[in-house]
Design an enzyme around this catalytic site. Sequence first.
Site, PDB file in Angstrom:
ATOM      1  N   GLY A 185       0.828  -1.205   0.000  1.00  4.40           N
ATOM      2  CA  GLY A 185       0.000   0.000   0.000  1.00  4.40           C
ATOM      3  C   GLY A 185       0.860   1.251   0.000  1.00  4.40           C
ATOM      4  O   GLY A 185       1.941   1.299  -0.579  1.00  4.40           O
ATOM      5  N   GLY A 186       0.342   2.266   0.704  1.00  6.94           N
ATOM      6  CA  GLY A 186       1.056   3.540   0.739  1.00  6.94           C
ATOM      7  C   GLY A 186       2.403   3.432   1.419  1.00  6.94           C
ATOM      8  O   GLY A 186       3.241   4.331   1.280  1.00  6.94           O
ATOM      9  N   GLY A 420      24.155  15.301 -28.558  1.00  4.08           N
ATOM     10  CA  GLY A 420      23.542  15.734 -27.303  1.00  4.08           C
ATOM     11  C   GLY A 420      24.048  14.931 -26.120  1.00  4.08           C
ATOM     12  O   GLY A 420      24.145  15.441 -25.001  1.00  4.08           O
ATOM     13  N   ALA A 421      24.377  13.679 -26.376  1.00  3.10           N
ATOM     14  CA  ALA A 421      24.852  12.841 -25.269  1.00  3.10           C
ATOM     15  C   ALA A 421      26.236  13.315 -24.808  1.00  3.10           C
ATOM     16  O   ALA A 421      26.549  13.256 -23.617  1.00  3.10           O
ATOM     17  CB  ALA A 421      24.904  11.381 -25.709  1.00  3.10           C
TER      18      ALA A 421
HETATM   19  C1  HXC Z   1      -3.795  -4.544  10.414  1.00  8.66           C
HETATM   20  C2  HXC Z   1      -2.629  -6.299   9.592  1.00  8.66           C
HETATM   21  C3  HXC Z   1      -2.376  -5.606   8.399  1.00  8.66           C
HETATM   22  C4  HXC Z   1      -2.898  -4.290   8.272  1.00  8.66           C
HETATM   23  C5  HXC Z   1      -1.442  -7.518   8.255  1.00  8.66           C
HETATM   24  N1  HXC Z   1      -2.041  -7.487   9.453  1.00  8.66           N
HETATM   25  N2  HXC Z   1      -1.641  -6.387   7.591  1.00  8.66           N
HETATM   26  N3  HXC Z   1      -3.344  -5.775  10.590  1.00  8.66           N
HETATM   27  N4  HXC Z   1      -3.602  -3.805   9.323  1.00  8.66           N
HETATM   28  N5  HXC Z   1      -2.688  -3.553   7.197  1.00  8.66           N
HETATM   29  C6  HXC Z   1      -2.053  -8.515  10.477  1.00  8.66           C
HETATM   30  C7  HXC Z   1      -2.872  -9.743  10.090  1.00  8.66           C
HETATM   31  O1  HXC Z   1      -4.234  -9.523  10.391  1.00  8.66           O
HETATM   32  C8  HXC Z   1      -2.269 -10.786  10.985  1.00  8.66           C
HETATM   33  O2  HXC Z   1      -2.763 -10.581  12.299  1.00  8.66           O
HETATM   34  C9  HXC Z   1      -0.816 -10.397  10.985  1.00  8.66           C
HETATM   35  O3  HXC Z   1      -0.757  -9.028  10.618  1.00  8.66           O
HETATM   36  C10 HXC Z   1       0.026 -11.160   9.990  1.00  8.66           C
HETATM   37  O4  HXC Z   1      -0.631 -11.120   8.741  1.00  8.66           O
HETATM   38  P1  HXC Z   1      -0.824 -12.411   7.819  1.00  8.66           P
HETATM   39  O5  HXC Z   1      -1.752 -12.021   6.745  1.00  8.66           O
HETATM   40  O6  HXC Z   1      -1.192 -13.591   8.683  1.00  8.66           O
HETATM   41  O7  HXC Z   1       0.641 -12.625   7.287  1.00  8.66           O
HETATM   42  P2  HXC Z   1       1.115 -13.080   5.857  1.00  8.66           P
HETATM   43  O8  HXC Z   1       0.341 -14.268   5.401  1.00  8.66           O
HETATM   44  O9  HXC Z   1       2.600 -13.189   5.934  1.00  8.66           O
HETATM   45  O10 HXC Z   1       0.724 -11.878   4.860  1.00  8.66           O
HETATM   46  C11 HXC Z   1       1.318 -10.621   5.000  1.00  8.66           C
HETATM   47  C12 HXC Z   1       0.604  -9.572   4.116  1.00  8.66           C
HETATM   48  C13 HXC Z   1      -0.905  -9.615   4.376  1.00  8.66           C
HETATM   49  C14 HXC Z   1       0.908  -9.889   2.637  1.00  8.66           C
HETATM   50  C15 HXC Z   1       1.220  -8.205   4.413  1.00  8.66           C
HETATM   51  O11 HXC Z   1      -1.107  -9.514   5.775  1.00  8.66           O
HETATM   52  C16 HXC Z   1      -1.636  -8.520   3.720  1.00  8.66           C
HETATM   53  O12 HXC Z   1      -1.911  -8.583   2.527  1.00  8.66           O
HETATM   54  N6  HXC Z   1      -1.955  -7.447   4.492  1.00  8.66           N
HETATM   55  C17 HXC Z   1      -2.653  -6.314   3.938  1.00  8.66           C
HETATM   56  C18 HXC Z   1      -1.736  -5.534   3.017  1.00  8.66           C
HETATM   57  C19 HXC Z   1      -2.377  -4.315   2.466  1.00  8.66           C
HETATM   58  O13 HXC Z   1      -3.222  -4.369   1.569  1.00  8.66           O
HETATM   59  N7  HXC Z   1      -2.049  -3.196   3.063  1.00  8.66           N
HETATM   60  C20 HXC Z   1      -2.536  -1.937   2.569  1.00  8.66           C
HETATM   61  C21 HXC Z   1      -3.303  -1.308   3.682  1.00  8.66           C
HETATM   62  S1  HXC Z   1      -3.858   0.188   3.085  1.00  8.66           S
HETATM   63  P3  HXC Z   1      -2.921 -11.749  13.403  1.00  8.66           P
HETATM   64  O14 HXC Z   1      -3.806 -11.150  14.433  1.00  8.66           O
HETATM   65  O15 HXC Z   1      -3.474 -12.895  12.685  1.00  8.66           O
HETATM   66  O16 HXC Z   1      -1.528 -11.991  13.910  1.00  8.66           O
HETATM   67  C22 HXC Z   1      -2.513   1.162   3.040  1.00  8.66           C
HETATM   68  C23 HXC Z   1      -2.738   2.511   2.481  1.00  8.66           C
HETATM   69  C24 HXC Z   1      -1.732   3.432   3.068  1.00  8.66           C
HETATM   70  O17 HXC Z   1      -1.451   0.856   3.439  1.00  8.66           O
HETATM   71  C25 HXC Z   1      -1.729   4.672   2.285  1.00  8.66           C
HETATM   72  C26 HXC Z   1      -0.722   5.621   2.857  1.00  8.66           C
HETATM   73  C27 HXC Z   1      -0.588   6.816   2.005  1.00  8.66           C
END
Ligand code: HXC
Length: 533
Positions: A185-186, A420-421
């Site tokens: 994400g971000g 130019g380069a």
């Molecule tokens: C809260 C999160 C989280 C998140 C992971 N976890 N990402 N909790 N917010 N963004 C938590 C899971 O719920 C889990 O909690 C633990 O972290 C481990 O995650 P898993 O999924 O079990 O691990 P894994 O299989 O290794 O996968 C990792 C991952 C996946 C690929 C990062 O968790 C995932 O896809 N997360 C979301 C990624 C994403 O889309 N982020 C964007 C968010 S929006 P438990 O309780 O089970 O331990 C964003 C916008 C920001 O970032 C913009 C800023 C400008």
Amino acid sequence: MIEEKPAKDKRRKGRETPPTLRQMREIIERAMEGGDPARVQAQKAKGKLTARERVHYLLDEDSFQELDLLAATRCDEFGLKDKHIPGDGVITGLGRIGGRDVAIFSQDFTVLGGSLGLQHAKKICKVMDLAYENRIPVIGLLDSGGARIQEGVDSLDGYAEIFYRNVKCSGVIPQISVILGPCAGGAVYSPALTDFVFMVDGSSNMFVTGPEVVKAATGETVTFEELGGGKTHSAKSGVCQFLANSEQDCFRQVKELLSFLPQNRWERPARIANPDPVRRTTPLLEAMCEVDPRKPYRVHHIVWQIADEHKFFEVQDRFAKNIVVGFIRMGGDTVGVVANNPAVKAGALDIDASNKASRFIRFLNAFNIPILTLVDVPGYWPGVTQEHGGIIRHGAKLLHAYAEATVPKVTVVLRKAYGGAYIAMSSKYLRGDFNFALPCAEIAVMGPAGAIEILHSKTIKAAKTPEEAAKLRAELTAEYKAKFASPYQTASTGSVDEVIEPSQIRHKVARALRFLREKRRPGEHENRGNIPL
Ligand code: HXC
């Protein structure tokens, strides 16, 4: 009789640890634990160190001063109230690397996936502010699922605060990002705003939207690794500059990079003395002038010859290989190298090469690092893809970067420098300080083949037979070459300061850099932000 005073430790013996102290120790111990044991085990199973192990691995022994160990989220939505969230999922503080102060933060994937909530962001901002105020580099170890979903917009605002600081610190203190797990994400935009991004092959990813979203949006099927793994970002997108085999290898590279950098824009990099004499001759380079001028070669061979102890720390070695950038030392001082690489695309400049070199030059200029430019360039890479991709816009960045750079600039034309380069590669009137050329240098508006077709098109077209045309071409090319395929005409106008012996390159470059050592430096108010290009 004189009464003997009981020794201090005897007095303490048998006394209970005061409850306040015991409580403090328990609280700290618990906070230091990281995520729950199953999560720590899962982290280890992936071959990853924990966030705390990483900090200790990177920093000098016993140098870490942690901050905000006890910071905790105030959010109690979605079950967070009942969760133990040590340090809010990030370890922050100050420490030393090779005896130099640095600020550091290390996201803990074992705690809510290293996701970024408000307190987590505040902790990072606090060390970034300390780094800025104390003019020391900041290193981020990233291993995070992105914005903490449970904390809603607070998480997004936390990112905005970090991005703002990334930009404020840009060109003021070196910023290094080390991606050691997912970075989604971000979250990818903070690293992208920093000067250097490291990734570990096989265990780190960076992507704005993950494979599932890509599939839903575009129908494309792609793995995490293909979409945003280390190989992808080091070779295809150019997002990361360094790819390591393991976390340990990655930290070794981070330390090496730091050794070439100053603490901030007001300082120079530390001189690291070595026994290699700057007057060492480079006779091997005489071969440069003996081979066919069209023969490809890796410019690394030239860089190794010039550098102290033949050492070259290359940056972004997998991306846009037609230009080579990195650090060497000359007489112990850091020098940034930018060199066309005839082994790939004949060393021509294209969009990726222009962006790669421009950003590196702007970094060098921001941090008082002199630039050595090695030129062997036949021009800009032609084609519709390049023109439609904006080679004009991207190529202009290189002109801008060299022209604005006020650090010492030494240029050596090794072989071809066309059109130019030639201008773009730190030529004299873009304000190269010392411009040298080897005797085999060819400096011209364009290569002989193209030039004679334009200059003598009518004569060639008037030839009665193909044989006659070929003969004419050969004669006209020879005439053109005699005039332009040497550096002497350019030297006669002052565009080249000196034609030098190949065996003298190291000595000449080192001496020029010594003369330029006190060249004017950036004023206090000069803006030198290192915007991503
Ligand atoms: C809260 C999160 C989280 C998140 C992971 N976890 N990402 N909790 N917010 N963004 C938590 C899971 O719920 C889990 O909690 C633990 O972290 C481990 O995650 P898993 O999924 O079990 O691990 P894994 O299989 O290794 O996968 C990792 C991952 C996946 C690929 C990062 O968790 C995932 O896809 N997360 C979301 C990624 C994403 O889309 N982020 C964007 C968010 S929006 P438990 O309780 O089970 O331990 C964003 C916008 C920001 O970032 C913009 C800023 C400008």
